[in-house]
Design a protein around this motif. Structure first.
Motif, PDB file in Angstrom:
ATOM      1  N   LEU A  47       0.850  -1.392   0.007  1.00 49.05           N
ATOM      2  CA  LEU A  47       0.001   0.037  -0.028  1.00 49.05           C
ATOM      3  C   LEU A  47       0.910   1.300  -0.001  1.00 49.05           C
ATOM      4  O   LEU A  47       0.561   2.232  -0.689  1.00 49.05           O
ATOM      5  CB  LEU A  47      -0.865   0.125   1.305  1.00 49.05           C
ATOM      6  CG  LEU A  47      -2.191  -1.039   1.343  1.00 49.05           C
ATOM      7  CD1 LEU A  47      -2.794  -1.199   2.525  1.00 49.05           C
ATOM      8  CD2 LEU A  47      -3.036  -0.910   0.108  1.00 49.05           C
ATOM      9  N   GLY A  48       1.916   1.150   0.730  1.00 53.35           N
ATOM     10  CA  GLY A  48       2.901   2.243   0.715  1.00 53.35           C
ATOM     11  C   GLY A  48       3.321   2.574  -0.677  1.00 53.35           C
ATOM     12  O   GLY A  48       3.568   3.883  -1.027  1.00 53.35           O
ATOM     13  N   THR A  49       3.911   1.456  -1.223  1.00 59.94           N
ATOM     14  CA  THR A  49       4.464   1.685  -2.539  1.00 59.94           C
ATOM     15  C   THR A  49       3.316   2.219  -3.660  1.00 59.94           C
ATOM     16  O   THR A  49       3.903   2.899  -4.399  1.00 59.94           O
ATOM     17  CB  THR A  49       4.965   0.509  -3.148  1.00 59.94           C
ATOM     18  OG1 THR A  49       5.978  -0.345  -2.077  1.00 59.94           O
ATOM     19  CG2 THR A  49       5.715   0.473  -4.400  1.00 59.94           C
ATOM     20  N   GLY A 115      -3.169  -1.130   8.634  1.00 61.89           N
ATOM     21  CA  GLY A 115      -4.516   0.103   8.740  1.00 61.89           C
ATOM     22  C   GLY A 115      -3.891   1.435   8.327  1.00 61.89           C
ATOM     23  O   GLY A 115      -4.452   2.259   7.778  1.00 61.89           O
ATOM     24  N   LEU A 116      -2.521   1.801   8.820  1.00 60.27           N
ATOM     25  CA  LEU A 116      -2.136   3.103   8.775  1.00 60.27           C
ATOM     26  C   LEU A 116      -1.995   3.385   7.050  1.00 60.27           C
ATOM     27  O   LEU A 116      -2.275   4.266   6.676  1.00 60.27           O
ATOM     28  CB  LEU A 116      -0.706   3.231   9.582  1.00 60.27           C
ATOM     29  CG  LEU A 116      -0.023   4.331   9.362  1.00 60.27           C
ATOM     30  CD1 LEU A 116      -0.806   5.643   9.637  1.00 60.27           C
ATOM     31  CD2 LEU A 116       1.234   4.496  10.100  1.00 60.27           C
ATOM     32  N   ALA A 117      -1.254   2.190   6.488  1.00 62.79           N
ATOM     33  CA  ALA A 117      -1.041   2.573   5.111  1.00 62.79           C
ATOM     34  C   ALA A 117      -2.288   2.551   4.221  1.00 62.79           C
ATOM     35  O   ALA A 117      -2.156   3.247   3.398  1.00 62.79           O
ATOM     36  CB  ALA A 117      -0.307   1.410   4.539  1.00 62.79           C
ATOM     37  N   SER A 118      -3.367   1.720   4.864  1.00 64.01           N
ATOM     38  CA  SER A 118      -4.401   1.864   3.866  1.00 64.01           C
ATOM     39  C   SER A 118      -5.013   3.310   4.260  1.00 64.01           C
ATOM     40  O   SER A 118      -5.667   3.789   3.217  1.00 64.01           O
ATOM     41  CB  SER A 118      -5.703   0.776   4.436  1.00 64.01           C
ATOM     42  OG  SER A 118      -5.007  -0.376   4.469  1.00 64.01           O
ATOM     43  N   LEU A 119      -5.126   3.824   5.166  1.00 67.86           N
ATOM     44  CA  LEU A 119      -5.727   5.076   5.578  1.00 67.86           C
ATOM     45  C   LEU A 119      -4.891   6.234   4.797  1.00 67.86           C
ATOM     46  O   LEU A 119      -5.601   7.304   4.227  1.00 67.86           O
ATOM     47  CB  LEU A 119      -5.793   5.415   7.046  1.00 67.86           C
ATOM     48  CG  LEU A 119      -6.969   4.540   7.868  1.00 67.86           C
ATOM     49  CD1 LEU A 119      -6.934   4.815   9.277  1.00 67.86           C
ATOM     50  CD2 LEU A 119      -8.362   5.004   7.362  1.00 67.86           C
TER      51      LEU A 119
END
Length: 247
Positions: A47-49, A115-119
């Motif tokens: 997700l971060g990528t 969850g953090l990367a998704s948000l």
């Protein structure tokens, strides 16, 4: 306001908010359903990528937004993994590492990172106005959406008032010493409180003058290739969930 700058300037600004919301939701599900903490961290990395390379968010900005949450997560993890035993005398305490809690700590950390990367993916690629419009299409309560809209607009008023007041105080050497700094801080708080209150009252009078006692609505932009974006987001999100469960 760094998040809003990224939301309005990224490469996926014109992609349907529904598609980005689906992919973000799939990322959360994948992080929670991951078989191992390593898999959950891998979901967060994907997700971060996607946020940095796909949407074109600068890595420095991404880390600046994520750092406060990561610090809070680190403190939370330490509170679970480390226990403090206080003795009878002052200053007598020992730190004990709860080895039995390490698997739980790893699981919580992996899910939290996912969850953090998704948000962050949703927040840094989609302006708040688009998110509010998406929630309205999902039949969210109108009162909650109106409160979100007013709070969102008030943030910009608050930021501008803080910047102007600090600039004026600094020009008058308001922060030249400790006493002057405390006095200037008190004046800043008083000024901000008054300006936010006046702005809120002005918004109420403007709405009342237009006989507007219903929900606050805005024009929604058109998004090209919306159906293709929805299908692509659902497909990629589904693959991510399957890989997270099967890994």
């Amino acid at each position: 306001m760094l998040i809003e700058q990224c939301a309005y300037t990224n490469r996926w600004r014109r992609v349907s908010p529904a598609a980005k919301g689906i992919f973000s939701l799939c990322g959360m599900v994948a992080a929670y359903a991951a078989a191992t903490p390593v898999t959950a961290c891998s979901v967060a990395a994907v997700l971060g990528t996607a946020t940095v390379l796909g949407a074109g968010i600068p890595l420095g900005r991404y880390l600046r937004v994520a750092c406060p949450v990561l610090i809070f997560l680190a403190v939370s993890v330490l509170s679970i993994a480390v226990s403090v035993k206080i003795g009878d005398t002052v200053g007598d305490f020992t730190l004990h590492l709860a080895r039995t809690e390490l698997p739980r700590v790893a699981r919580v950390c992996g899910r939290s990172l996912g969850g953090l990367a998704s948000l962050l993916f949703l927040a840094m690629t989609t302006p708040m106005i688009d998110i509010i419009a998406l929630l309205r299409r999902l039949r969210a309560p109108e009162v909650s959406l109106d409160i979100m809209t007013l709070c969102y607009r008030t943030l910009f008023v608050f930021s501008e008032a803080v910047h102007d007041t600090i600039t004026a105080q600094s020009a008058r050497l308001g922060y030249a010493g400790v006493r002057l700094s405390i006095r200037s801080l008190g004046g800043l708080v008083a000024n901000i409180t008054a300006r936010v209150w006046q702005h809120s009252h002005a918004l109420h009078l403007a709405a009342a003058a237009r006989n507007n006692y219903g929900p606050l609505r805005f024009l929604e932009p058109e998004y090209p290739r919306r159906c293709i974006s929805l299908v692509t987001a659902a497909l990629c999100g589904g693959i991510l969930i399957v890989l997270a469960v099967a890994a």
